[in-house]
Design a protein around this motif. Sequence first.
Motif, PDB file in Angstrom:
ATOM      1  N   LEU A 186       0.825  -1.206   0.000  1.00 63.09           N
ATOM      2  CA  LEU A 186       0.000   0.000   0.000  1.00 63.09           C
ATOM      3  C   LEU A 186       0.864   1.262   0.000  1.00 63.09           C
ATOM      4  N   SER A 187       2.008   1.217   0.667  1.00 65.06           N
ATOM      5  CA  SER A 187       2.920   2.366   0.639  1.00 65.06           C
ATOM      6  C   SER A 187       3.443   2.608  -0.765  1.00 65.06           C
ATOM      7  N   SER A 188       3.740   1.533  -1.491  1.00 63.18           N
ATOM      8  CA  SER A 188       4.241   1.686  -2.859  1.00 63.18           C
ATOM      9  C   SER A 188       3.162   2.243  -3.777  1.00 63.18           C
ATOM     10  N   ILE A 189       1.902   1.844  -3.547  1.00 63.26           N
ATOM     11  CA  ILE A 189       0.793   2.374  -4.346  1.00 63.26           C
ATOM     12  C   ILE A 189       0.623   3.862  -4.088  1.00 63.26           C
ATOM     13  N   LYS A 190       0.664   4.245  -2.809  1.00 62.70           N
ATOM     14  CA  LYS A 190       0.517   5.658  -2.446  1.00 62.70           C
ATOM     15  C   LYS A 190       1.616   6.495  -3.086  1.00 62.70           C
ATOM     16  N   GLU A 191       2.821   5.958  -3.076  1.00 64.07           N
ATOM     17  CA  GLU A 191       3.948   6.677  -3.679  1.00 64.07           C
ATOM     18  C   GLU A 191       3.747   6.836  -5.176  1.00 64.07           C
ATOM     19  N   ALA A 192       3.230   5.782  -5.825  1.00 60.19           N
ATOM     20  CA  ALA A 192       3.023   5.845  -7.274  1.00 60.19           C
ATOM     21  C   ALA A 192       1.945   6.859  -7.645  1.00 60.19           C
ATOM     22  N   VAL A 193       0.875   6.918  -6.837  1.00 58.91           N
ATOM     23  CA  VAL A 193      -0.216   7.860  -7.117  1.00 58.91           C
ATOM     24  C   VAL A 193       0.255   9.297  -6.928  1.00 58.91           C
ATOM     25  N   GLY A 194       1.013   9.536  -5.870  1.00 63.50           N
ATOM     26  CA  GLY A 194       1.591  10.848  -5.615  1.00 63.50           C
ATOM     27  C   GLY A 194       0.571  11.968  -5.579  1.00 63.50           C
ATOM     28  N   GLU A 195       0.804  12.992  -6.356  1.00 63.98           N
ATOM     29  CA  GLU A 195      -0.037  14.192  -6.342  1.00 63.98           C
ATOM     30  C   GLU A 195      -1.366  14.002  -7.057  1.00 63.98           C
ATOM     31  N   ASN A 196      -1.582  12.849  -7.651  1.00 60.71           N
ATOM     32  CA  ASN A 196      -2.842  12.604  -8.360  1.00 60.71           C
ATOM     33  C   ASN A 196      -3.973  12.164  -7.444  1.00 60.71           C
ATOM     34  N   ALA A 197      -3.725  12.095  -6.143  1.00 66.59           N
ATOM     35  CA  ALA A 197      -4.741  11.646  -5.193  1.00 66.59           C
ATOM     36  C   ALA A 197      -5.937  12.589  -5.180  1.00 66.59           C
ATOM     37  N   GLY A 198      -7.094  12.041  -4.838  1.00 70.34           N
ATOM     38  CA  GLY A 198      -8.288  12.869  -4.683  1.00 70.34           C
ATOM     39  C   GLY A 198      -9.352  12.640  -5.740  1.00 70.34           C
ATOM     40  N   ALA A 226      -7.037   4.349  -0.101  1.00 69.16           N
ATOM     41  CA  ALA A 226      -5.692   3.783  -0.233  1.00 69.16           C
ATOM     42  C   ALA A 226      -5.217   3.802  -1.688  1.00 69.16           C
ATOM     43  N   ALA A 227      -6.170   3.785  -2.620  1.00 72.87           N
ATOM     44  CA  ALA A 227      -5.833   3.825  -4.045  1.00 72.87           C
ATOM     45  C   ALA A 227      -5.658   5.245  -4.564  1.00 72.87           C
ATOM     46  N   GLY A 228      -5.853   6.224  -3.687  1.00 75.34           N
ATOM     47  CA  GLY A 228      -5.687   7.613  -4.099  1.00 75.34           C
ATOM     48  C   GLY A 228      -6.964   8.287  -4.518  1.00 75.34           C
ATOM     49  N   GLY A 229      -8.106   7.720  -4.153  1.00 72.19           N
ATOM     50  CA  GLY A 229      -9.389   8.319  -4.493  1.00 72.19           C
ATOM     51  C   GLY A 229     -10.159   8.761  -3.270  1.00 72.19           C
ATOM     52  N   LYS A 230     -11.377   9.226  -3.511  1.00 76.12           N
ATOM     53  CA  LYS A 230     -12.274   9.619  -2.428  1.00 76.12           C
ATOM     54  C   LYS A 230     -13.670   9.126  -2.764  1.00 76.12           C
ATOM     55  N   ASN A 231     -14.215   8.286  -1.912  1.00 69.93           N
ATOM     56  CA  ASN A 231     -15.582   7.813  -2.087  1.00 69.93           C
ATOM     57  C   ASN A 231     -16.531   9.002  -1.928  1.00 69.93           C
ATOM     58  N   ILE A 232     -17.281   9.324  -2.969  1.00 71.93           N
ATOM     59  CA  ILE A 232     -18.158  10.492  -2.903  1.00 71.93           C
ATOM     60  C   ILE A 232     -19.289  10.304  -1.893  1.00 71.93           C
ATOM     61  N   ALA A 309      -6.738  -5.558  -5.234  1.00 71.97           N
ATOM     62  CA  ALA A 309      -7.847  -4.742  -5.744  1.00 71.97           C
ATOM     63  C   ALA A 309      -7.525  -3.258  -5.633  1.00 71.97           C
ATOM     64  N   ILE A 310      -6.868  -2.869  -4.568  1.00 74.60           N
ATOM     65  CA  ILE A 310      -6.480  -1.462  -4.403  1.00 74.60           C
ATOM     66  C   ILE A 310      -5.517  -1.054  -5.515  1.00 74.60           C
ATOM     67  N   ASN A 318      -5.045   5.979 -12.547  1.00 77.65           N
ATOM     68  CA  ASN A 318      -3.795   6.688 -12.904  1.00 77.65           C
ATOM     69  C   ASN A 318      -2.890   5.759 -13.730  1.00 77.65           C
ATOM     70  N   PRO A 319      -3.313   5.377 -14.935  1.00 77.95           N
ATOM     71  CA  PRO A 319      -2.521   4.410 -15.717  1.00 77.95           C
ATOM     72  C   PRO A 319      -1.098   4.894 -16.023  1.00 77.95           C
ATOM     73  N   GLU A 320      -0.922   6.198 -16.077  1.00 78.14           N
ATOM     74  CA  GLU A 320       0.402   6.716 -16.399  1.00 78.14           C
ATOM     75  C   GLU A 320       1.411   6.487 -15.270  1.00 78.14           C
ATOM     76  N   SER A 321       0.916   6.167 -14.072  1.00 79.41           N
ATOM     77  CA  SER A 321       1.787   6.011 -12.914  1.00 79.41           C
ATOM     78  C   SER A 321       2.102   4.561 -12.596  1.00 79.41           C
ATOM     79  N   PHE A 322       1.503   3.626 -13.367  1.00 83.41           N
ATOM     80  CA  PHE A 322       1.676   2.204 -13.047  1.00 83.41           C
ATOM     81  C   PHE A 322       2.149   1.428 -14.290  1.00 83.41           C
TER      82      PHE A 322
END
Length: 322
Positions: A186-198, A226-232, A309-310, A318-322
């Motif tokens: 999960l830490s590696s996923i967070k790092e990959a998402v970076g500033e694209n979170a939200g 954890a995947a860098g999103g926000k459940n609306i 799944a995360i 964020n396909p460009e980050s993975f």
Amino acid sequence: MRKSFALSALFAAPLLIGAQVAMADTVTVDSCGRDVTFNTSPSKVIVHDLNMNEMAMALNLQDKMVGVTGVTGWYKTEGPALLEKLGGVPELAPKYPSLENLLAAEPDLFIAGWYYGMKPGGEVTPDILEQHGIKTLELTESCVHLDKNKKAASMDLLFDDMLRLGKVFDKEQEADTLVDGWKKELSSIKEAVGENAGTRVFLYDSGDEKPFTAGKYAIPTAMIEAAGGKNILDDMDTSWGRANWETVASRNPEFLVLLDYSQDGSGAAGLMDFLKSHPVMSETDAVKNGRFVALRYAELTPGPANIEAIRKIAAAMNPESF
């Protein structure tokens, strides 16, 4: 799940089938606010539902299991494959078990949850099973149905349940290894998402007139974060429940998580077709841009499949980050 994490579940040494193993110390764990004490490691276990069976399999507890319930019923196309992996452990009931189903197998432990095999006021509850000498461990996510001091979902729901199983079955090292690996992933996923979170995310399970979805207390809310999103709908005061289309559309999701009950992906495709034809949802960014990921039932209920799944959610957003 990545191969390195899957292999960590194979370290457990097998124990004698059906033998009760005395623990070095009495073990007491929490289950929905109840203290559950074990003087011996359980040896005749029944496990309910796909996700909890995958938890048990991650610690190689198959030799302790005398039955499963709730695996093939309803729409769970994953069930037959799981039964095959269990190698002959019988399914005692395809949906919720009756008390008779459980007593016939003479278990010493039932692993289930509220609305995961048990219902308040039903014939299968921890209090009733205790009268028959059967202990119960409840899925922590499900405890929200009894808890007045509710906390929003976090990935600790999964981590703590796995660590508790490790403690009860004297497999703490194996459980620690699994959870540590998941946290690193999960830490590696967070790092990959970076500033694209939200990214604004809506989870669609089913329902035409009103969508069935995940709220504040369901683990998909934590998974989406954890995947860098926000459940609306992370302000919806429930675990799983029904919303209304106008609220969902007004929050304009940018991405969709579709719960796919089919084996070939047609279920998710059908959900997307419905959203494209819906008068308000068809105008949302997620639907107009066709941005979604399809996930299985076991991936969206607390269990080992959550971690991969995360990564799927994060990579699709964020396909460009993975």
